[in-house]
Design an enzyme around this catalytic site. Structure first.
Site, PDB file in Angstrom:
ATOM      1  N   HIS A  97       1.787   4.413   3.266  1.00  0.00           N
ATOM      2  CA  HIS A  97       1.643   3.051   2.756  1.00  0.00           C
ATOM      3  C   HIS A  97       2.962   2.585   2.145  1.00  0.00           C
ATOM      4  CE1 HIS A  97      -2.579   3.724   3.328  1.00  0.00           C
ATOM      5  NE2 HIS A  97      -2.622   4.653   2.398  1.00  0.00           N
ATOM      6  N   GLU A 115      -2.234   5.234  -4.297  1.00  0.00           N
ATOM      7  CA  GLU A 115      -3.652   5.578  -4.401  1.00  0.00           C
ATOM      8  C   GLU A 115      -3.811   6.981  -4.972  1.00  0.00           C
ATOM      9  OE1 GLU A 115      -4.903   5.152  -0.355  1.00  0.00           O
ATOM     10  OE2 GLU A 115      -3.959   7.008   0.306  1.00  0.00           O
ATOM     11  N   HIS A 172       0.296  11.241   4.512  1.00  0.00           N
ATOM     12  CA  HIS A 172      -0.956  11.878   4.087  1.00  0.00           C
ATOM     13  C   HIS A 172      -2.063  11.621   5.098  1.00  0.00           C
ATOM     14  CE1 HIS A 172      -1.316   7.708   2.646  1.00  0.00           C
ATOM     15  NE2 HIS A 172      -2.628   7.861   2.788  1.00  0.00           N
ATOM     16  N   ARG A 192       0.094   3.772  10.597  1.00  0.00           N
ATOM     17  CA  ARG A 192      -0.283   5.019  11.265  1.00  0.00           C
ATOM     18  C   ARG A 192       0.941   5.655  11.909  1.00  0.00           C
ATOM     19  NH1 ARG A 192      -4.297   1.837  13.791  1.00  0.00           N
ATOM     20  NH2 ARG A 192      -6.185   1.762  12.520  1.00  0.00           N
TER      21      ARG A 192
END
Length: 315
Positions: A97, A115, A172, A192
């Site tokens: 991200h 996150e 991740h 992705r």
């Protein structure tokens, strides 16, 4: 003086999803490939509505815009956080991200996405992809384009109760057989990197975002396992998982009664096991596993009665 807001979750189907959100939490899910419960969200891709009180039926984004006193007049053009529960029946794509600065320029003003994950449950010997082994950006690019995934990706074993802080720029992926509560910035931007060459029901592979992913991935890796601390407050056990720039995250394990004097502007609360009652000065709400609520800035104190575990966060 609204003090408690119970939210109605929104469910998202995913190629890697399953039925655990129904089987474990009793949710009514849209299909047997349901991957995400957006539990507390004001994001336009999943805007939760209030279930109780005078604001029943109102979207959380509407409250942020029109009732900012509920959130202690916190500044910002959007509700800052998003709570999810993820059912990874199959492996998620390897992804990364962006941070706020990159997303603002390249994703139409979207927030970046830092996150964190609390592992609610997972299969025996489960693992996740958390970081990578490349030492330079050139090596990172070469390993991606030559498909050296086993050499590139760092895999770590996980178990129920583990917590991982995942800053923007971290490569991740959750892997199969994992049930996770995720606290994140209110963003839906994912790049992705690798999707195991999977195809969807129409035989199509999912889009990769290699150029952007290469730009935003931190190289060399700076992944650190989070240190947490636990204190006993009466019959409650309070674990601090993270106190970071975008959010703080805790686990409250209550055996009888626990009273919390509000310090944060507001709290996001998710019940991950048990049942009980929450009380403020003017409101009482019965809660059970799978319920999600916000303690607003109008409440000075919250009392929880029951045998119950919650993941609690705030900006």
């Amino acid at each position: 003086m609204v003090e408690l807001l119970k939210l109605k979750p929104i469910f998202q189907e995913r190629i890697w999803g399953g039925t655990t959100l129904r089987d474990s939490f009793g949710y009514e899910i849209p299909s047997e490939q349901t991957g995400e419960c957006w539990a507390i969200s004001a994001h336009p891709n999943g805007n939760c509505t209030v279930e109780n009180g005078p604001f029943a039926g109102k979207e959380l984004s509407w409250l942020w815009e029109n009732q900012r006193d509920l959130f202690q007049q916190m500044e910002g053009d959007r509700f800052p956080l998003l709570t999810k529960i993820l059912d990874a029946k199959a492996d998620l794509s390897v992804q990364v991200h962006p941070n706020d600065e990159y997303a603002k320029v390249n994703e139409n003003g979207e927030l970046g996405k830092t996150e964190c994950w609390y592992i609610i449950d997972c299969k025996e010997d489960a693992e996740m992809i958390f970081g990578h082994h490349a030492q330079t950006k050139e090596q990172f690019v070469q390993m991606i384009h030559s498909g050296r995934w086993d050499d590139l990706l760092r895999r770590v074993k996980i178990k129920p109760g583990d917590f991982f802080y995942v800053p923007s720029g971290t490569l991740h992926a959750l892997c199969e057989g994992t049930l996770v509560l995720e606290t994140q910035q209110s963003s839906d931007t994912t790049y992705r990197v690798y999707d195991y060459d999977r195809v969807d029901a129409n035989g199509q592979t999912r889009e990769l975002h290699l150029d952007k992913a290469i730009e935003v991935t931190t190289v060399p890796d700076q992944v650190n396992h989070s240190e947490h601390r636990t204190v006993q407050e009466g019959t409650a056990t309070i674990t601090t998982f993270a106190e970071e720039e975008y959010f703080s995250v805790y686990k409250w394990t209550v055996q009888d009664t626990y009273t919390y004097n509000r310090k944060a502007p507001f709290l996001l609360c998710s019940v991950i096991s048990g049942h009980g009652v929450v009380k403020t000065n003017g409101e009482t709400l019965s809660i059970k596993k799978g319920d999600h609520f916000i303690l607003t800035a109008n409440a000075e104190q919250l009392t929880i009665e029951g045998t119950i575990e919650l993941i609690v966060s705030h900006p």
